[in-house]
Motif scaffolding. Structure first.
Motif, mmCIF file in Angstrom:
data_model
loop_
_atom_site.group_PDB
_atom_site.id
_atom_site.type_symbol
_atom_site.label_atom_id
_atom_site.label_comp_id
_atom_site.label_asym_id
_atom_site.label_seq_id
_atom_site.Cartn_x
_atom_site.Cartn_y
_atom_site.Cartn_z
ATOM 1 N N UNK A 214 0.816 -1.215 0.000
ATOM 2 C CA UNK A 214 0.000 0.000 0.000
ATOM 3 C C UNK A 214 0.850 1.265 0.000
ATOM 4 N N UNK A 215 2.049 1.177 -0.540
ATOM 5 C CA UNK A 215 2.945 2.330 -0.571
ATOM 6 C C UNK A 215 2.299 3.529 -1.249
ATOM 7 N N UNK A 216 2.455 4.727 -0.680
ATOM 8 C CA UNK A 216 1.949 5.936 -1.336
ATOM 9 C C UNK A 216 2.581 6.165 -2.707
ATOM 10 N N UNK A 217 3.725 5.517 -2.981
ATOM 11 C CA UNK A 217 4.397 5.680 -4.267
ATOM 12 C C UNK A 217 3.673 4.956 -5.397
ATOM 13 N N UNK A 218 2.715 4.107 -5.056
ATOM 14 C CA UNK A 218 2.013 3.323 -6.079
ATOM 15 C C UNK A 218 1.334 4.209 -7.115
ATOM 16 N N UNK A 219 0.817 5.359 -6.677
ATOM 17 C CA UNK A 219 0.104 6.234 -7.610
ATOM 18 C C UNK A 219 1.033 6.877 -8.633
ATOM 19 N N UNK A 220 2.356 6.819 -8.373
ATOM 20 C CA UNK A 220 3.326 7.366 -9.311
ATOM 21 C C UNK A 220 4.074 6.265 -10.070
ATOM 22 N N UNK A 221 3.724 5.011 -9.817
ATOM 23 C CA UNK A 221 4.480 3.887 -10.358
ATOM 24 C C UNK A 221 3.735 3.173 -11.474
ATOM 25 N N UNK A 222 4.490 2.730 -12.467
ATOM 26 C CA UNK A 222 3.925 1.908 -13.539
ATOM 27 C C UNK A 222 3.845 0.452 -13.103
ATOM 28 N N UNK A 223 4.797 0.039 -12.267
ATOM 29 C CA UNK A 223 4.816 -1.320 -11.737
ATOM 30 C C UNK A 223 5.293 -1.277 -10.292
ATOM 31 N N UNK A 224 4.589 -1.981 -9.409
ATOM 32 C CA UNK A 224 5.039 -2.171 -8.032
ATOM 33 C C UNK A 224 5.338 -3.654 -7.857
#
Length: 280
Positions: A214-224
């Motif tokens: 649930x990292x907040x970076x997910x919204x800026x990532x193409x792949x987690x």
């Protein structure tokens, strides 16, 4: 502000809040996981208040904004999992067995969490990149550096900087066609999230490797990609986390190597020959 005290802080500040802010506070205290997964727009809708009220709630808690609040909330919700030094066995054989078990559990956790479609997507992004930067802070910087060293044996267009200021500088200059591969075991390191956001804003692809789904970076990532180990207060930057990250690194490397075919094989021979000449 220490994240584990967030609930106490909300309670202590409650009487100072407006009625709208109290609605946000009530929701966060009753449904912290939903709050964590919500954007500021989502939160406003869930609490039936305006986005301005959500922002003011964050300011009342002395956060600079909603993103900083979410990071603190994530820290607050993360269980303190890890080995307390006082709990370790003193017998060398028992200690060695426990350490081995911790390593094995970390690798098994990563293996069990593998999303093969996400891995394929990440590999495709790497194969079509004009340039690849590897990022990481603290212990994750070692994983980023190791990944850079490994990929540099078969791909010339890769980069890494150990200095965090240089990492932020590079992230602000990436562009479309570039790829930022970011390691952050916790997924809530402010600099890692900033690098993801900067890269995304510049049009680069972002591959974020973390233990925290649930990292907040997910919204800026193409792949987690999920990889890492849960860390308690005595285990920050643990080798088990890096072992899990390097497991993911080797998996990505092997897939890229296979896809490149003879190009990877020829590049590996060239770079290996140069290094071999340095041996006695």
């Amino acid at each position: 502000m220490n994240a584990p005290n967030l609930t106490t802080v909300i309670t202590s500040k409650y009487d100072e809040m407006t009625n709208a802010e109290k609605k946000v506070a009530d929701f966060v205290l009753s449904s912290p996981q939903i709050a964590l997964n919500s954007t500021i727009t989502d939160m406003a809708k869930l609490c039936k208040v305006g986005e301005t009220s959500v922002f003011r709630f964050c300011k009342t808690l002395n956060f600079n904004g909603y993103q900083e609040f979410r990071i603190s909330l994530a820290l607050n919700n993360t269980a303190s999992i890890g080995t307390d030094v006082s709990d370790l066995p003193h017998n060398e054989e028992d200690l060695a067995h426990q350490v081995m078990s911790i390593y094995r559990a970390a690798i098994q956790k990563t293996y069990s969490s593998l999303d093969y479609s996400a891995i394929d997507k990440a590999v495709n992004i790497l194969l079509h990149a004009d340039f690849i930067y590897f990022f990481g802070a603290g212990g994750s910087a070692l994983s980023a550096e190791e990944t850079h060293l490994k990929f540099s044996k078969i791909i010339p267009n890769v980069g890494f900087d150990a200095d965090l200021h240089q990492q932020l500088t590079k992230a602000s200059l990436v562009k479309e066609g570039y790829v930022s591969v970011i390691y952050s075991n916790s997924g809530i390191t402010k600099d890692a999230i900033t690098i993801a956001k900067l890269s995304h804003m510049r049009g680069a692809k972002v591959i974020f490797i973390t233990e925290f789904s649930e990292t907040p970076a997910a919204e800026y990532s193409d792949v987690v990609l999920l990889s890492g180990a849960a860390e308690g207060p005595f285990a920050g930057g643990s080798i088990t986390a890096k072992t899990s990250q390097l497991f993911m690194m080797d998996l990505l490397y092997a897939k890229v190597y296979q896809a490149m075919g003879t190009d990877a094989e020829n590049n590996k021979k060239l770079t290996s020959r140069v290094i071999a000449d340095k041996m006695l």
